[in-house]
Design an enzyme around this catalytic site. Structure first.
Site: not given
Ligand code: PGA
Length: 227
Positions: A100, A149
């Site tokens: 992430h 993302e």
């Protein structure tokens, strides 16, 4: 019907008591979840045991599975503070988020370290969800679920454009193989979830902020189901 993943990433939020409360509210809503939707809850490590017992032992919420937000790049051993893939598996975890952008930014995780995490996860029989910020992010061998993302969309309330995300998902699939699952993340809400899930190359979404509120999360699941 297209299978859709909805990944709830709680990040560093909620005590065990708060997690139980969230779960109770979601379970008591009796909202019908379509069988093509798989909801993956990724709570902090500390809440995995309670989710494990609620989801896997009590079999509440049948379409929900358990994910972790991170994992050690090492097997069990003298690595103070780390949680190994084997330990996650023991808690009923099926998916593990790796790379992430918050891990890259705040904890300086680099491509080699992340590739080691992917290997640990695969060796333990778990499924990595590998986060990328675009098609230039290297993707380790064996990754079959990619979470795209764009950094400007994470936690900002300003989601990317679904059409642009679809184009990037198409490129990511060309790079990593036609059987790869591609998810979009970044300010997903009940208002925009269907516009992402409708895109041909997008197989679902990751939800940060809006997954913390049971009602908002249920609304997202509902809107993704009505496609
Ligand atoms: P957000 O986070 O939904 O709060 O933007 C998404 C994520 O980081 O996975």
């Amino acid at each position: 019907m297209k299978k859709i993943f909805i990944v709830g990433n709680w990040k560093s939020n909620k005590t065990v008591e708060e997690a139980e409360e969230w779960f109770k509210q979601v379970a008591s809503s009796k909202q019908q979840v379509e069988s093509n939707i798989e909801t993956v809850i990724c709570p902090p490590f500390t809440c995995l045991p309670i989710f494990c017992s609620l989801l896997t032992i009590n079999c509440l919420l049948p379409n929900f599975t358990l994910g972790a937000q991170d994992v050690s790049p090492f097997p069990d051993g003298a690595y103070t503070g780390e949680i190994s893939a084997r330990m996650l598996k023991d808690l009923g975890v099926r998916y593990v988020m790796i790379g992430h952008s918050e891990r890259r930014k705040y904890f300086k995780e680099d491509d080699q370290l992340l590739a080691n995490k992917v290997k640990e996860v695969l060796d333990s029989g778990l499924i990595p969800i590998y986060c990328v910020q675009g098609p230039t992010t290297p993707i380790p061998e064996g990754v079959k679920i990619i979470l795209y993302e764009p950094s400007g969309a994470i936690g900002t309330g300003i989601a990317g454009s679904p059409q642009e995300a679809n184009e990037i998902a198409k490129t990511l699939r060309e790079i990593s193989g036609s059987d790869t699952i591609i998810l979009y993340g970044g300010s997903v809400s009940s208002e925009n979830v269907s516009s992402f899930c409708q895109q041909k190359n997008i197989n679902g979404v990751a939800v940060g902020n809006a997954s913390l509120d049971p009602n908002k999360f249920l609304e997202i699941i509902k809107n993704a189901s009505n496609l």
